[in-house]
Motif scaffolding. Structure first.
Motif, PDB file in Angstrom:
ATOM      1  N   PHE A 378       0.808  -1.214   0.000  1.00 53.44           N
ATOM      2  CA  PHE A 378       0.000   0.000   0.000  1.00 53.44           C
ATOM      3  C   PHE A 378       0.847   1.273   0.000  1.00 53.44           C
ATOM      4  O   PHE A 378       0.307   2.365  -0.119  1.00 53.44           O
ATOM      5  N   LEU A 379       2.152   1.130   0.161  1.00 51.08           N
ATOM      6  CA  LEU A 379       3.019   2.294   0.224  1.00 51.08           C
ATOM      7  C   LEU A 379       3.592   2.611  -1.154  1.00 51.08           C
ATOM      8  O   LEU A 379       3.458   1.841  -2.095  1.00 51.08           O
ATOM      9  N   ASP A 380       4.244   3.750  -1.239  1.00 47.49           N
ATOM     10  CA  ASP A 380       4.700   4.264  -2.529  1.00 47.49           C
ATOM     11  C   ASP A 380       6.123   3.805  -2.825  1.00 47.49           C
ATOM     12  O   ASP A 380       7.037   4.612  -3.004  1.00 47.49           O
ATOM     13  N   GLU A 381       6.314   2.467  -2.857  1.00 47.66           N
ATOM     14  CA  GLU A 381       7.585   1.847  -3.207  1.00 47.66           C
ATOM     15  C   GLU A 381       8.776   2.484  -2.489  1.00 47.66           C
ATOM     16  O   GLU A 381       9.707   2.998  -3.122  1.00 47.66           O
ATOM     17  N   PRO A 382       8.772   2.449  -1.168  1.00 49.19           N
ATOM     18  CA  PRO A 382       9.916   3.006  -0.437  1.00 49.19           C
ATOM     19  C   PRO A 382      11.143   2.115  -0.593  1.00 49.19           C
ATOM     20  O   PRO A 382      11.039   0.924  -0.922  1.00 49.19           O
ATOM     21  N   LEU A 383      12.304   2.682  -0.352  1.00 50.37           N
ATOM     22  CA  LEU A 383      13.522   1.887  -0.254  1.00 50.37           C
ATOM     23  C   LEU A 383      13.540   1.239   1.127  1.00 50.37           C
ATOM     24  O   LEU A 383      13.365   1.919   2.140  1.00 50.37           O
ATOM     25  N   VAL A 384      13.747  -0.070   1.182  1.00 54.08           N
ATOM     26  CA  VAL A 384      13.833  -0.781   2.459  1.00 54.08           C
ATOM     27  C   VAL A 384      15.279  -1.202   2.678  1.00 54.08           C
ATOM     28  O   VAL A 384      15.849  -1.949   1.875  1.00 54.08           O
ATOM     29  N   ILE A 385      15.868  -0.700   3.757  1.00 56.95           N
ATOM     30  CA  ILE A 385      17.235  -1.062   4.125  1.00 56.95           C
ATOM     31  C   ILE A 385      17.156  -2.126   5.209  1.00 56.95           C
ATOM     32  O   ILE A 385      16.602  -1.892   6.286  1.00 56.95           O
ATOM     33  N   LEU A 386      17.687  -3.289   4.926  1.00 59.17           N
ATOM     34  CA  LEU A 386      17.655  -4.412   5.862  1.00 59.17           C
ATOM     35  C   LEU A 386      18.948  -4.432   6.667  1.00 59.17           C
ATOM     36  O   LEU A 386      20.043  -4.362   6.100  1.00 59.17           O
ATOM     37  N   THR A 387      18.812  -4.521   7.976  1.00 58.91           N
ATOM     38  CA  THR A 387      19.981  -4.443   8.840  1.00 58.91           C
ATOM     39  C   THR A 387      19.869  -5.458   9.964  1.00 58.91           C
ATOM     40  O   THR A 387      18.905  -6.241  10.017  1.00 58.91           O
ATOM     41  N   GLU A 388      20.844  -5.446  10.885  1.00 55.56           N
ATOM     42  CA  GLU A 388      20.912  -6.464  11.931  1.00 55.56           C
ATOM     43  C   GLU A 388      21.113  -5.814  13.297  1.00 55.56           C
ATOM     44  O   GLU A 388      22.162  -5.211  13.547  1.00 55.56           O
ATOM     45  N   PRO A 389      20.121  -5.906  14.192  1.00 56.04           N
ATOM     46  CA  PRO A 389      20.279  -5.349  15.536  1.00 56.04           C
ATOM     47  C   PRO A 389      21.517  -5.918  16.226  1.00 56.04           C
ATOM     48  O   PRO A 389      21.836  -7.106  16.082  1.00 56.04           O
ATOM     49  N   VAL A 390      22.190  -5.073  16.981  1.00 58.79           N
ATOM     50  CA  VAL A 390      23.431  -5.475  17.642  1.00 58.79           C
ATOM     51  C   VAL A 390      23.188  -5.860  19.093  1.00 58.79           C
ATOM     52  O   VAL A 390      23.703  -6.863  19.589  1.00 58.79           O
ATOM     53  N   SER A 391      22.409  -5.057  19.798  1.00 58.04           N
ATOM     54  CA  SER A 391      22.206  -5.278  21.228  1.00 58.04           C
ATOM     55  C   SER A 391      21.056  -6.252  21.462  1.00 58.04           C
ATOM     56  O   SER A 391      20.393  -6.699  20.532  1.00 58.04           O
ATOM     57  N   GLY A 392      20.817  -6.560  22.723  1.00 55.95           N
ATOM     58  CA  GLY A 392      19.684  -7.412  23.063  1.00 55.95           C
ATOM     59  C   GLY A 392      20.081  -8.833  23.397  1.00 55.95           C
ATOM     60  O   GLY A 392      21.209  -9.272  23.174  1.00 55.95           O
ATOM     61  N   ARG A 393      19.115  -9.568  23.937  1.00 58.19           N
ATOM     62  CA  ARG A 393      19.371 -10.932  24.400  1.00 58.19           C
ATOM     63  C   ARG A 393      19.501 -11.928  23.259  1.00 58.19           C
ATOM     64  O   ARG A 393      20.176 -12.943  23.381  1.00 58.19           O
ATOM     65  N   HIS A 394      18.815 -11.660  22.139  1.00 55.45           N
ATOM     66  CA  HIS A 394      18.744 -12.640  21.068  1.00 55.45           C
ATOM     67  C   HIS A 394      19.547 -12.172  19.857  1.00 55.45           C
ATOM     68  O   HIS A 394      19.565 -10.984  19.532  1.00 55.45           O
ATOM     69  N   PRO A 395      20.209 -13.089  19.158  1.00 54.18           N
ATOM     70  CA  PRO A 395      20.981 -12.702  17.969  1.00 54.18           C
ATOM     71  C   PRO A 395      20.075 -12.213  16.850  1.00 54.18           C
ATOM     72  O   PRO A 395      18.894 -12.570  16.774  1.00 54.18           O
ATOM     73  N   ALA A 396      20.659 -11.411  15.974  1.00 55.68           N
ATOM     74  CA  ALA A 396      19.897 -10.832  14.872  1.00 55.68           C
ATOM     75  C   ALA A 396      19.670 -11.855  13.768  1.00 55.68           C
ATOM     76  O   ALA A 396      20.455 -12.785  13.571  1.00 55.68           O
ATOM     77  N   VAL A 397      18.587 -11.643  13.032  1.00 57.05           N
ATOM     78  CA  VAL A 397      18.372 -12.377  11.791  1.00 57.05           C
ATOM     79  C   VAL A 397      19.311 -11.785  10.743  1.00 57.05           C
ATOM     80  O   VAL A 397      19.449 -10.559  10.635  1.00 57.05           O
ATOM     81  N   SER A 398      19.959 -12.628   9.980  1.00 62.89           N
ATOM     82  CA  SER A 398      20.812 -12.158   8.898  1.00 62.89           C
ATOM     83  C   SER A 398      20.017 -11.279   7.940  1.00 62.89           C
ATOM     84  O   SER A 398      18.918 -11.636   7.513  1.00 62.89           O
ATOM     85  N   ALA A 399      20.573 -10.112   7.624  1.00 65.13           N
ATOM     86  CA  ALA A 399      19.898  -9.215   6.680  1.00 65.13           C
ATOM     87  C   ALA A 399      19.744  -9.882   5.316  1.00 65.13           C
ATOM     88  O   ALA A 399      18.761  -9.651   4.605  1.00 65.13           O
ATOM     89  N   ARG A 400      20.699 -10.724   4.946  1.00 68.36           N
ATOM     90  CA  ARG A 400      20.585 -11.454   3.681  1.00 68.36           C
ATOM     91  C   ARG A 400      19.408 -12.424   3.724  1.00 68.36           C
ATOM     92  O   ARG A 400      18.699 -12.608   2.718  1.00 68.36           O
ATOM     93  N   SER A 401      19.183 -13.040   4.878  1.00 64.80           N
ATOM     94  CA  SER A 401      18.036 -13.943   5.009  1.00 64.80           C
ATOM     95  C   SER A 401      16.733 -13.177   4.848  1.00 64.80           C
ATOM     96  O   SER A 401      15.789 -13.650   4.197  1.00 64.80           O
ATOM     97  N   LEU A 402      16.669 -11.997   5.440  1.00 66.07           N
ATOM     98  CA  LEU A 402      15.481 -11.167   5.270  1.00 66.07           C
ATOM     99  C   LEU A 402      15.283 -10.799   3.804  1.00 66.07           C
ATOM    100  O   LEU A 402      14.162 -10.830   3.284  1.00 66.07           O
ATOM    101  N   GLN A 403      16.381 -10.462   3.142  1.00 67.66           N
ATOM    102  CA  GLN A 403      16.274 -10.075   1.733  1.00 67.66           C
ATOM    103  C   GLN A 403      15.744 -11.233   0.889  1.00 67.66           C
ATOM    104  O   GLN A 403      14.931 -11.026  -0.027  1.00 67.66           O
ATOM    105  N   ARG A 404      16.162 -12.455   1.207  1.00 72.32           N
ATOM    106  CA  ARG A 404      15.657 -13.611   0.457  1.00 72.32           C
ATOM    107  C   ARG A 404      14.154 -13.788   0.659  1.00 72.32           C
ATOM    108  O   ARG A 404      13.429 -14.160  -0.273  1.00 72.32           O
ATOM    109  N   ILE A 405      13.678 -13.519   1.881  1.00 73.84           N
ATOM    110  CA  ILE A 405      12.235 -13.604   2.131  1.00 73.84           C
ATOM    111  C   ILE A 405      11.504 -12.556   1.299  1.00 73.84           C
ATOM    112  O   ILE A 405      10.479 -12.838   0.664  1.00 73.84           O
ATOM    113  N   PHE A 406      12.031 -11.337   1.278  1.00 77.45           N
ATOM    114  CA  PHE A 406      11.412 -10.268   0.497  1.00 77.45           C
ATOM    115  C   PHE A 406      11.385 -10.639  -0.984  1.00 77.45           C
ATOM    116  O   PHE A 406      10.377 -10.450  -1.670  1.00 77.45           O
TER     117      PHE A 406
END
Length: 495
Positions: A378-406
């Motif tokens: 529904f949005l006007d084709e924004p640029l989506v930057i996929l990144t990886e949270p650094v802090s927190g208890r749980h490790p980040a999802v790989s940004a490449r893995s997210l890109q493959r889902i997209f």
């Protein structure tokens, strides 16, 4: 429970060969992760002289919306003249955020003083191992006792039945929502999770909960809570409804089922808090207080949709939306859809030009991403930057893995990968700069800005907020405050 690591710390301190601070002890506790059982905390509370006793408290549990509800509760009580302690979890940027007095984060000195008291109690006469969360909960209790608060508001960390916050002497218990989260601990079904969370109830104490859509969840809660003290809250109702009176009100709920959900989560949390306090004491709140809390309460990490953060030295404004489970992402994207799109028309606000998205690892990752992918349509084709949270208890999802889902879903947007969150943010700034420059030239206006939207893990927002403040002359403590005035209106692209 004895812990060799804790005993080693005590030995080092006694021998005087090395100075181990309370912060060292707190940090070392992170390696223990989640710890079940209440006996450890009970024993330390006894050594501390039971700071939880005689402390008028409100206890809040639920899957999503706990922090926002707690913020409204604390602000309303403070606005009515009470001295209020607030304990929440997790924190965004610094551990002191978990403990507040009258809305203000306690100082580092106050936190460390209470921490040393907790550490001393945990180490003598025999060491007791505690988790990071348990330590911060005890720090809050010691602080609230020392500061002489009139009320203390506690957010449950995980579940309810076995959470240390159940040890406080609550005078009001609240459930915000029930959704799938932490199934490995709380159970695989909504009914299992409802049982755990509803178990925060105390005998003969008011219990107020958001009316769930799932009938099994409702029946579980009603089976746990004393009918004479149970109340439901729903956006269709002007006040809380007792368990006894629910049948005659269900028709109004059912008549709303086919309507599009337009009530933002912050308004739901506000209504729940106000109705719950009215159950506790019908004369406790004035209309002015209820209205002021709606306007001024702000939960860090979740920017009110109409109030983006203006950045100095930049053409951008920033909005945040944190979601840590499927239900939270679904609700967030529902609210965003209602805000950006009204019956297919653009509201008088602007679409995001760039979205920064990052998540922590979870078994239902594709389900978590799905509501966001639907929103993108529904949005006007924004640029989506996929990144990886650094802090927190749980490790980040790989940004490449997210890109493959997209890519597998043919998402209606361009995606790029920047694994470092700060680099991702600077990339977003570089993208919007020429866009805004052109818009300002065309319009002849200097106050036109572009939107950078940051969504996903709370830890991603925690990673970026200090960087954003440092680069934009913003005070971090102002952004972490739970009581804020509305900023001035901004000129937006797309208006």
């Amino acid at each position: 429970m004895n812990d060799p690591e804790s005993h080693a710390l005590v030995t080092v301190i006694v021998d005087g060969s090395e100075r181990v601070t309370g912060r060292d002890w707190l940090i070392s506790s992170q390696s223990r992760g989640y710890m079940t059982g209440l006996d450890r905390v009970k024993n330390v509370l006894a050594r501390l002289g039971h700071p939880e006793r005689g402390l008028p408290s409100i206890h809040v549990a639920g899957t999503n919306g706990k922090g926002t509800t707690c913020a409204h509760l604390a602000n309303m009580l403070w606005m009515e003249g009470s001295r209020v302690g607030l304990f929440t979890t997790p924190h965004l940027c610094k551990v002191e955020e978990r403990v507040r007095i009258d809305g203000d984060i306690i100082t580092t000195e106050a936190f460390d003083t209470a921490l040393e008291e907790v550490r001393a109690a945990a180490h003598a006469p025999e060491p007791i191992a505690l988790s990071f969360y348990e330590i911060t909960f005890l720090v809050a209790l010691v602080t609230f006792q020392r500061m002489g608060v009139d009320w203390a508001v506690f957010e449950t960390g995980l579940g309810g039945r076995l959470d240390p916050t159940t040890l406080v002497e609550a005078e009001l218990c609240i459930i915000t929502s029930i959704g799938l989260d932490h199934e490995e601990v709380l159970g695989p079904t909504l009914a299992d999770i409802a049982m755990e969370k509803a178990s925060i109830q105390r005998p003969d104490i008011p219990f107020v909960a958001t009316l769930p859509e799932d009938e099994d969840v409702r029946r579980v809660i009603e089976s746990v809570v004393n009918y004479d003290y149970g109340y439901w809250v729903h956006p269709a109702w002007p006040e809380a409804v007792s368990f006894h009176d629910l049948p005659e009100h269900l028709s109004l709920v059912e008549s709303m089922m086919d309507l599009p959900p337009v009530v933002h989560y912050s308004i739901e949390a506000h209504r729940l808090a106000a109705h719950a306090l009215s159950v506790l004491d019908p004369d406790l709140l004035t209309f002015e207080t209820i209205n002021a809390s709606l306007i001024q309460t702000h939960w860090p990490g979740r920017t009110p949709l109409s109030e983006p953060v203006l950045l100095a030295h930049s053409p951008g404004v920033v909005m945040f939306e944190a979601a840590h489970n499927v239900d939270g992402m679904r609700r967030a994207c529902r609210d965003l859809h209602s805000h950006f799109i009204v019956h297919g028309n653009i509201e008088e606000i602007f679409f995001p030009d760039v979205i920064i998205f990052g998540a922590t690892q979870k078994d239902d990752l594709e389900d978590f991403v799905e509501p966001f992918l639907q929103l993108l349509e529904f949005l006007d084709e924004p640029l989506v930057i996929l990144t990886e949270p650094v802090s927190g208890r749980h490790p980040a999802v790989s940004a490449r893995s997210l890109q493959r889902i997209f890519e597998s879903r043919s998402a209606s947007c361009e995606t790029i990968v920047e694994t470092d969150p700060e680099v991702a943010f600077e990339k977003a700034m570089s993208v919007i700069t020429p866009i805004v420059a052109e818009a300002r030239t065309v319009t002849g206006e200097d106050d036109v800005h572009a939107l950078v939207f940051i969504i996903g893990s709370l830890y991603l927002i925690g990673d970026l907020l200090p960087h954003i403040c440092d680069s934009s002359d913003l005070e971090l403590d102002d952004q972490l405050s739970i009581l804020q005035l509305r900023p001035p209106n901004l000129g937006m692209l797309g208006e």
